[in-house]
Design an enzyme around this catalytic site. Structure first.
Site, PDB file in Angstrom:
ATOM      1  N   SER A 102       0.948  -1.024   0.039  1.00 28.78           N
ATOM      2  CA  SER A 102       0.144  -0.035   0.145  1.00 28.78           C
ATOM      3  C   SER A 102       0.904   1.247   0.082  1.00 28.78           C
ATOM      4  CB  SER A 102      -1.042  -0.016   1.341  1.00 28.78           C
ATOM      5  OG  SER A 102      -1.629   1.077   1.292  1.00 28.78           O
ATOM      6  N   TYR A 147      -1.886  -0.613  10.068  1.00 28.31           N
ATOM      7  CA  TYR A 147      -2.188  -1.102   8.759  1.00 28.31           C
ATOM      8  C   TYR A 147      -0.670  -0.839   7.882  1.00 28.31           C
ATOM      9  CZ  TYR A 147      -3.929  -1.359   3.888  1.00 28.31           C
ATOM     10  OH  TYR A 147      -4.117  -1.614   2.445  1.00 28.31           O
TER      11      TYR A 147
HETATM   12  P1  NDP Z   1     -11.606  -6.223  -0.371  1.00 30.12           P
HETATM   13  O1  NDP Z   1     -11.529  -6.138   1.087  1.00 30.12           O
HETATM   14  O2  NDP Z   1     -12.295  -5.390  -1.366  1.00 30.12           O
HETATM   15  O3  NDP Z   1     -11.141  -7.615  -0.982  1.00 30.12           O
HETATM   16  C1  NDP Z   1     -10.167  -8.630  -0.185  1.00 30.12           C
HETATM   17  C2  NDP Z   1      -9.760  -9.722  -1.102  1.00 30.12           C
HETATM   18  O4  NDP Z   1      -8.834 -10.359  -0.091  1.00 30.12           O
HETATM   19  C3  NDP Z   1     -11.034 -10.413  -1.033  1.00 30.12           C
HETATM   20  O5  NDP Z   1     -11.067 -11.320  -2.201  1.00 30.12           O
HETATM   21  C4  NDP Z   1     -11.091 -11.373   0.257  1.00 30.12           C
HETATM   22  O6  NDP Z   1     -11.574 -12.694   0.200  1.00 30.12           O
HETATM   23  C5  NDP Z   1      -9.349 -11.630   0.301  1.00 30.12           C
HETATM   24  N1  NDP Z   1      -9.175 -11.888   1.658  1.00 30.12           N
HETATM   25  C6  NDP Z   1      -9.186 -11.209   2.869  1.00 30.12           C
HETATM   26  N2  NDP Z   1      -8.754 -11.645   3.738  1.00 30.12           N
HETATM   27  C7  NDP Z   1      -8.495 -12.805   3.545  1.00 30.12           C
HETATM   28  C8  NDP Z   1      -7.792 -13.838   4.174  1.00 30.12           C
HETATM   29  N3  NDP Z   1      -7.644 -13.996   5.609  1.00 30.12           N
HETATM   30  N4  NDP Z   1      -7.509 -15.242   3.502  1.00 30.12           N
HETATM   31  C9  NDP Z   1      -7.754 -14.771   2.218  1.00 30.12           C
HETATM   32  N5  NDP Z   1      -8.132 -14.209   1.547  1.00 30.12           N
HETATM   33  C10 NDP Z   1      -8.602 -13.050   2.134  1.00 30.12           C
HETATM   34  O7  NDP Z   1      -9.912  -5.436  -0.709  1.00 30.12           O
HETATM   35  P2  NDP Z   1      -9.036  -4.713  -1.606  1.00 30.12           P
HETATM   36  O8  NDP Z   1      -9.446  -5.352  -3.027  1.00 30.12           O
HETATM   37  O9  NDP Z   1      -9.426  -3.400  -1.556  1.00 30.12           O
HETATM   38  O10 NDP Z   1      -7.719  -4.841  -1.184  1.00 30.12           O
HETATM   39  C11 NDP Z   1      -6.832  -5.777  -1.663  1.00 30.12           C
HETATM   40  C12 NDP Z   1      -5.353  -5.603  -1.343  1.00 30.12           C
HETATM   41  O11 NDP Z   1      -4.990  -4.392  -1.477  1.00 30.12           O
HETATM   42  C13 NDP Z   1      -5.237  -5.591  -0.010  1.00 30.12           C
HETATM   43  O12 NDP Z   1      -3.753  -6.403   0.281  1.00 30.12           O
HETATM   44  C14 NDP Z   1      -5.266  -4.392   0.714  1.00 30.12           C
HETATM   45  O13 NDP Z   1      -4.582  -4.016   1.996  1.00 30.12           O
HETATM   46  C15 NDP Z   1      -4.446  -3.558  -0.527  1.00 30.12           C
HETATM   47  N6  NDP Z   1      -4.630  -2.140  -0.929  1.00 30.12           N
HETATM   48  C16 NDP Z   1      -6.193  -1.776  -1.058  1.00 30.12           C
HETATM   49  C17 NDP Z   1      -6.328  -0.551  -1.329  1.00 30.12           C
HETATM   50  C18 NDP Z   1      -7.457   0.175  -1.483  1.00 30.12           C
HETATM   51  O14 NDP Z   1      -7.704   1.268  -1.495  1.00 30.12           O
HETATM   52  N7  NDP Z   1      -8.419  -0.565  -1.807  1.00 30.12           N
HETATM   53  C19 NDP Z   1      -5.110   0.500  -1.168  1.00 30.12           C
HETATM   54  C20 NDP Z   1      -3.891   0.008  -0.865  1.00 30.12           C
HETATM   55  C21 NDP Z   1      -3.753  -1.396  -0.911  1.00 30.12           C
HETATM   56  P3  NDP Z   1     -13.371 -12.796   0.927  1.00 30.12           P
HETATM   57  O15 NDP Z   1     -13.848 -12.258  -0.257  1.00 30.12           O
HETATM   58  O16 NDP Z   1     -13.420 -14.366   1.083  1.00 30.12           O
HETATM   59  O17 NDP Z   1     -13.398 -12.116   2.085  1.00 30.12           O
END
Ligand code: NDP
Length: 246
Positions: free
Chosen positions: A144, A158
């Site tokens: 991030s 975070y």
């Molecule tokens: P979402 O919450 O929209 O989606 C998260 C995804 O990760 C889902 O597919 C979820 O699965 C999966 N996930 C969450 N926890 C677990 C776990 N314990 N085991 C396996 N899968 C898991 O998040 P984003 O798409 O926004 O974020 C994705 C990545 O990008 C993250 O690492 C986040 O920190 C990073 N990020 C996001 C930003 C943003 O602004 N959105 C900015 C910077 C970084 P399930 O559907 O089953 O919950």
């Protein structure tokens, strides 16, 4: 007809591929010709729908339930990918969680869960996938931009987890360089997903471009790093944040 797409013949495992940025990565790598396995923790319905969408579009994808907070489940997801497709070329570690609270109120259980998924989960994925990656293999993590500039209250823990990922990637890049495997970290800024749905108002003023990023824009950078032409990029943390860090 020959399939000349960039990732034809490659197999990718995306951790956390059911929604948001991860789902964008699954769609893009499939469109680039890769066969896909991807994990999810809870959203079985979205995960199965996405796998079916990829197959309907002529690709190959399987959804695997595997909580990134549970090392044995990550190890099993790697094994399942190898069993299903016979190889593993690209590991994309996207699974991550966001728990916001100021440092004087942060719950210890929340801290432990953040570290278990966002840090230990990334390490475990690299640990179990790396031995299987061939020369030309790719590891791409999703960190991030807050690892560089936090910018708003409540994001310290975070940011700490994402800074840890950036450091792990630098070390892993050196470790795996002799095998011809590159390791890079993408640092998105505010991106329109479920994770940010409640926080958009707070972070938008921090983005000079004045909008949220789209999952497909982050996925485009994953696609670039996965390709042969990115073979000289390793150990990098590439920020894609609409100018937030500028
Ligand atoms: P979402 O919450 O929209 O989606 C998260 C995804 O990760 C889902 O597919 C979820 O699965 C999966 N996930 C969450 N926890 C677990 C776990 N314990 N085991 C396996 N899968 C898991 O998040 P984003 O798409 O926004 O974020 C994705 C990545 O990008 C993250 O690492 C986040 O920190 C990073 N990020 C996001 C930003 C943003 O602004 N959105 C900015 C910077 C970084 P399930 O559907 O089953 O919950």
């Amino acid at each position: 007809m020959n399939d000349e797409r960039e990732l034809n013949g490659k197999v990718a495992l995306v951790l956390g591929g059911s929604r948001g940025i991860g789902a964008g990565v699954v769609r893009r790598l499939a469109a680039d010709g890769a066969r896909l396995a991807f994990t999810y923790a809870a959203s079985a319905e979205s995960a199965e729908a996405l796998a079916a969408e990829v197959v309907r579009d002529g690709g190959a994808a399987i959804a695997i339930r595997a909580d990134s907070g549970e090392p044995a489940q990550i190890e099993a997801a790697v094994a399942r990918t190898l069993a299903e497709f016979g190889r593993l070329d690209i590991l994309a570690v996207n699974a991550g969680i966001l728990q916001l609270a100021t440092i004087d109120t942060y719950a210890l259980d929340d801290f432990d869960r953040m570290v278990a998924v966002n840090v230990r989960g990334v390490f475990v994925a690299l640990r179990y996938a790396a031995p299987h990656l061939p020369a030309g293999g790719r590891i791409i993590t999703i960190g991030s931009n807050v690892a560089e500039r936090v910018g708003f209250p409540g994001a310290g823990v975070y940011a700490m987890t994402k800074a840890a990922v950036a450091a792990l990637v630098r070390g892993a890049a050196i470790d795996l360089a002799p095998r011809g495997v590159t390791v890079n970290n993408i640092q998105p800024g505010p991106t329109a997903t479920d994770m940010t749905a409640d926080h958009a108002g707070m972070v938008l003023p921090l983005v000079p471009l004045g909008r949220m990023g789209e999952p497909r824009e982050i996925a485009g950078l994953v696609s670039y790093l996965a390709r042969e032409e990115a073979g000289f990029v390793t150990g990098a943390s590439l920020t894609i944040d609409g100018g937030y860090s500028a």
